[in-house]
Design an enzyme around this catalytic site. Structure first.
Site, PDB file in Angstrom:
ATOM      1  N   ASP A 127       2.836   4.733  -0.837  1.00  0.00           N
ATOM      2  CA  ASP A 127       3.619   3.739  -1.564  1.00  0.00           C
ATOM      3  C   ASP A 127       4.899   4.343  -2.146  1.00  0.00           C
ATOM      4  O   ASP A 127       5.308   4.011  -3.250  1.00  0.00           O
ATOM      5  CB  ASP A 127       2.787   3.087  -2.677  1.00  0.00           C
ATOM      6  CG  ASP A 127       3.485   1.849  -3.260  1.00  0.00           C
ATOM      7  OD1 ASP A 127       4.438   1.347  -2.631  1.00  0.00           O
ATOM      8  OD2 ASP A 127       3.087   1.390  -4.348  1.00  0.00           O
ATOM      9  N   TYR A 128       5.535   5.208  -1.396  1.00  0.00           N
ATOM     10  CA  TYR A 128       6.815   5.770  -1.808  1.00  0.00           C
ATOM     11  C   TYR A 128       7.967   4.964  -1.209  1.00  0.00           C
ATOM     12  O   TYR A 128       8.947   5.517  -0.691  1.00  0.00           O
ATOM     13  CB  TYR A 128       6.920   7.231  -1.362  1.00  0.00           C
ATOM     14  CG  TYR A 128       6.219   8.220  -2.272  1.00  0.00           C
ATOM     15  CD1 TYR A 128       6.141   8.029  -3.647  1.00  0.00           C
ATOM     16  CD2 TYR A 128       5.653   9.379  -1.743  1.00  0.00           C
ATOM     17  CE1 TYR A 128       5.510   8.946  -4.465  1.00  0.00           C
ATOM     18  CE2 TYR A 128       5.025  10.304  -2.558  1.00  0.00           C
ATOM     19  CZ  TYR A 128       4.952  10.088  -3.927  1.00  0.00           C
ATOM     20  OH  TYR A 128       4.338  11.009  -4.739  1.00  0.00           O
TER      21      TYR A 128
END
Length: 818
Positions: free
Chosen positions: A494-495
């Site tokens: 989830d970057y």
């Protein structure tokens, strides 16, 4: 004599009570210290625990050996602390404050010890006094905001700063997204006089909690003496810029079951004609051709009728995004719907998107409007299922609302509408953050996210991985793809890119400029790209990263690192960096740390649970960067809190709450795995890694060096177990929202967890003004000058922070005294 006897009788009771406290602490450290050793951790805690138990037994028998044993234990603790933490203040506080208090009490008890050789009363009191002085000095120091990196050099002027003519017309100030305002009359010398000028309350309190997800994150748009602000229900208010008086209100009656927010609105001035781009598209659809300059020269082509604009109606328009995926245009002066736009003033963004469940798609960031084109991305629900709405980016005619172009990365041949009976490609990476525009190049820059769900990527298609967490440049007139730069390879952390790019012309030292794009990331990496080509201006290297993933997934061999720019807040975690308010919760954090997988950056999510650092909330997030355009100082804030990601099998994941996509157990339907997520926190609810938990940083872009870095915010309205301490201790707390810089050398910021808006000196980072507000702030301020009075204002919305249950409905403007 009677009083002396009573005092003498009380002394053994006090010593017994002290011994019981020490024994309890010793037992705790022994038991859990043994657990730490079994995980491969430090022996200090178990050895100290045994020493404390022995100390307690001796003191209970009033044996002076207890005094000497504790003194020896304390000396050993000091030596170990210096070896373990160095001279870093906050880590030493965690290790020495509580033992120091016990040392003081043991010295006070020394005269009552009747067995063995104790200290004379005078020496015992001296020892207690010195301990108290050391604790007092530590107590005074905790209230001092000490910079981590200092600067006393006046920033060099390297460029002319742009001006906003007193307005704040775009979410990022200008289309460049630099959050900078020129010719400011509020200066470091007079900012201390800044006072509250007016307050407006819109009447709606955001609902607290992740499931509801209602958060006031609005940056007001200011045009010609009118402040436009929206709340989490997408209600729009127009306010007088000098008084805060409501001029009009519009309620779209929008509803969403979760994730309610409105970060900003757009603004458009009508010329009564569709854009040349829309005319070109219609002509091409009718079989006619046009030139690359989008001019109409073929008189045989059918003319596009100009919209009829009633006199005085909708010449100037506010463009409102809603939580139920509409775009609405309103007359900027009256608040009436603009009938020329769409259907009775609105368009439905769900068209051609396939199934869109409530709140599964919405535009949370302000529309981007350039040359009569509304460029719109959108937020797509995370971690619930694979079958989510498309991440398509579209350009609409700002006059009529008609679609001009669409960029569907899964079907690049689509130029406008998907094939008959189909939708745009579902589940593609989306752009939920703000967009930036270079009008000279004609490019719009998109910070893309990932193909959901975030923590499993075995199902992703080649184009999903190609464009995940990428900056993409499109021709904003046509939607034509120009280039992209990927900041992550196969992102399963989830970057996604959370920040609006910031565009800046950086002097190249040869009389020219480098057209730079600055992209912040959740990872603490800062990428600086050539915005014409997408190539890095400052070095980027691919580095090997840990391998391994859950069954059905894979990890990339390398990840890109921006080695030409400083990395902020991402130093590798170790057991020694685990922290707590006391040695006891610090010990529990060490156990937590060693209980999960952690191999540094990009430790893959696992069934055991893997530590993700920085966490997926950042690092840097949607607050984005500010660039003081005259000096090239890049100013931003970041948060520091690690996450644990634990992959769970399908059967357990099926029990997940489909709404709670950012906390707890997420379903990730359509994949073999769900994902449980939580912060790595101590039992007292404090982040486990050592402070600071948030900073403000200034980087000099011409040298690529950190100019200064300061702890951001205090624990005054926060604390262990979420109980406010009421103490303004500047430990540095996580923040949201963004900063604004001014030509006069100030930085304004309000997104701390305490209830303040602040101003900082751009040169040093030192706080030069603050004002308490009723509830916390998440939003970025905006700065404007009233055309009627010439008075300059800083305006911010305050609706409460994510971690607090306090909620508000405030819009507050500050100005110098008249």
């Amino acid at each position: 004599m009677s009083q002396e006897i009573k005092a003498s009788a009380r002394a053994p009771i006090a010593v017994l009570l002290l011994s019981l406290i020490i024994a309890a602490g010793g037992i705790f450290l022994t038991v859990f210290g043994a657990r730490l050793v079994s995980l491969g951790g430090s022996f200090y805690f178990v050895l100290t625990g045994l020493a404390l138990v022995a100390t307690a037994g001796l003191l209970a028998r009033r044996n002076a050996l207890g005094l000497w044993l504790y003194v020896a234990t304390f000396v050993a603790t000091v030596i170990w602390s210096l070896f373990d933490a160095g001279l870093n203040f906050w880590p030493l506080v965690s290790r020495l404050a509580a033992p120091g208090v016990i040392l003081m009490l043991v010295f006070l008890a020394a005269p009552t010890l009747t067995r063995g050789r104790t200290l004379p009363t005078s020496l015992a009191l001296t020892g207690a006094g010195l301990s108290a002085l050391a604790l007092l000095a530590m107590g005074v120091r905790v209230f001092q905001p000490v910079p981590f990196i200092t600067n006393d050099v006046t920033p060099e002027k390297i460029a002319e700063g742009g001006e906003l003519n007193g307005n704040w017309p775009h979410y990022g100030g200008s289309l460049k997204g630099t959050r900078y305002t020129g010719k400011s009359s509020i200066t470091p010398e007079n900012v201390a006089q800044l006072e509250l000028a007016w307050t407006f309350r819109h009447g709606h309190l955001p609902v607290h909690g992740h499931a509801a997800g209602a958060e006031d994150q609005n940056t007001p748009t200011v045009i010609d003496g009118i402040v436009y602000t929206c709340n989490t229900k997408s209600q729009l208010f127009a306010l007088d810029a000098d008084t805060g008086e409501q001029l009009w209100k519009f309620d779209p009656e929008a509803k969403a079951p979760f994730w309610e927010r409105c970060r900003g609105v757009g603004y458009y001035e009508s010329n009564g004609q569709p854009s040349p781009e829309l005319q070109r598209v219609k002509r091409e659809a009718a079989g006619f051709t046009t030139t690359a300059t989008f001019t109409v020269s073929d008189d045989s082509a059918p003319a596009t009728p100009a919209p009829v604009v009633p006199e005085g109606l909708c010449a100037k328009r506010v463009v409102l995004p809603t939580i139920d995926a509409r775009i609405i245009q309103l007359d900027a002066k009256t608040g009436e719907l603009c009938p020329q736009f769409g259907t009775n003033g609105q368009i439905d963004l769900k068209e051609h998107m396939g199934e869109v469940k409530p709140a599964f798609y919405m535009p949370t960031s302000a529309p981007t409007i350039a040359d009569g084109i509304i460029i719109q991305g959108g937020w797509v629900v995370d971690n619930v299922t694979t079958n989510v709405p498309p991440g398509v980016i579209r350009g609409f005619d700002a006059e009529t609302g008609e679609l001009i172009w669409a960029w569907d990365l899964g079907r690049p041949e689509t130029k406008r509408f998907p094939p008959e009976g189909e939708s745009y490609t579902r589940g593609t990476p989306n752009a939920w953050a703000g967009l930036a525009v270079d009008q000279d190049l004609g490019y719009v820059y998109l910070p893309l996210g990932n193909a959901t769900p975030d923590f499993f990527g075995g199902h992703r298609r080649p184009f999903d991985d190609e464009f995940n967490a990428s900056v993409v440049a499109l021709d904003y007139h046509t939607g034509e793809y120009k280039w992209h730069f990927r900041t992550m390879n196969h992102d399963i952390w989830d970057y996604d890119l959370p920040s609006q790019p910031a565009l800046y012309d950086l002097p190249d030292g040869k009389g020219g400029v480098q057209k730079a794009l600055v992209q912040l990331t959740k990872r603490g990496q800062i990428f600086v790209l050539d915005r014409e080509t997408g190539r890095p201006i400052f070095d980027v290297e691919e580095k090997a990263v840990p391998q391994g993933a859950v069954e059905g997934d894979w990890t990339a061999a390398t990840q890109p690192y921006s080695t030409g720019m400083p990395t902020i807040g991402a130093e590798r975690l170790t057991e020694a960096k685990m922290w707590g308010a006391t040695p006891f919760d610090a010990l529990m954090c060490r156990i937590e740390f060693l209980s999960y997988d952690y191999e540094g950056d990009f430790t893959p999510p696992s069934e055991k649970g893997a530590i993700m650092w920085p966490g997926f909330a950042g690092g840097m997030n949607w607050g984005s960067a500010s660039i003081q355009e005259e000096t090239g100082y890049l100013v931003f804030t970041e948060s520091r809190a690690a996450h644990v990601i634990k992959m769970v099998g399908r059967e357990e994941a099926d029990k997940a709450d489909a709404k709670d996509s950012h906390a707890g157990l997420s379903s990730q339907f359509g994949t073999p795995w769900g994902a449980a997520k939580w912060y790595l926190m101590s039992p007292l609810g404090v982040p486990c890694q050592e402070p600071p938990f948030g900073t403000m940083t200034a980087i000099d872009l011409k040298t690529q060096q950190v100019a200064w870095q300061m702890p951001l915010g205090t624990v005054e309205h926060m604390g262990p177990l979420n109980i406010p301490t009421r103490l303004p201790i500047p430990i540095g707390m996580p923040g949201t929202g963004g900063a604004v810089t001014t030509q006069s050398g100030l930085v304004f910021y309000g997104g701390t967890m305490d209830k303040y808006i602040r101003a900082f000196d751009l040169k040093t980072g030192q706080e030069v003004w603050k004002h308490e507000v009723p509830v916390g702030i998440q939003a970025t301020p905006s700065v404007y000058v009233s055309p009627k009075t010439g008075r300059e204002y800083v305006v911010v919305t305050a609706g409460g922070t994510r971690t607090s249950q306090e909620r508000g409905d405030y819009v507050m403007a500050f100005a110098l005294p008249q």
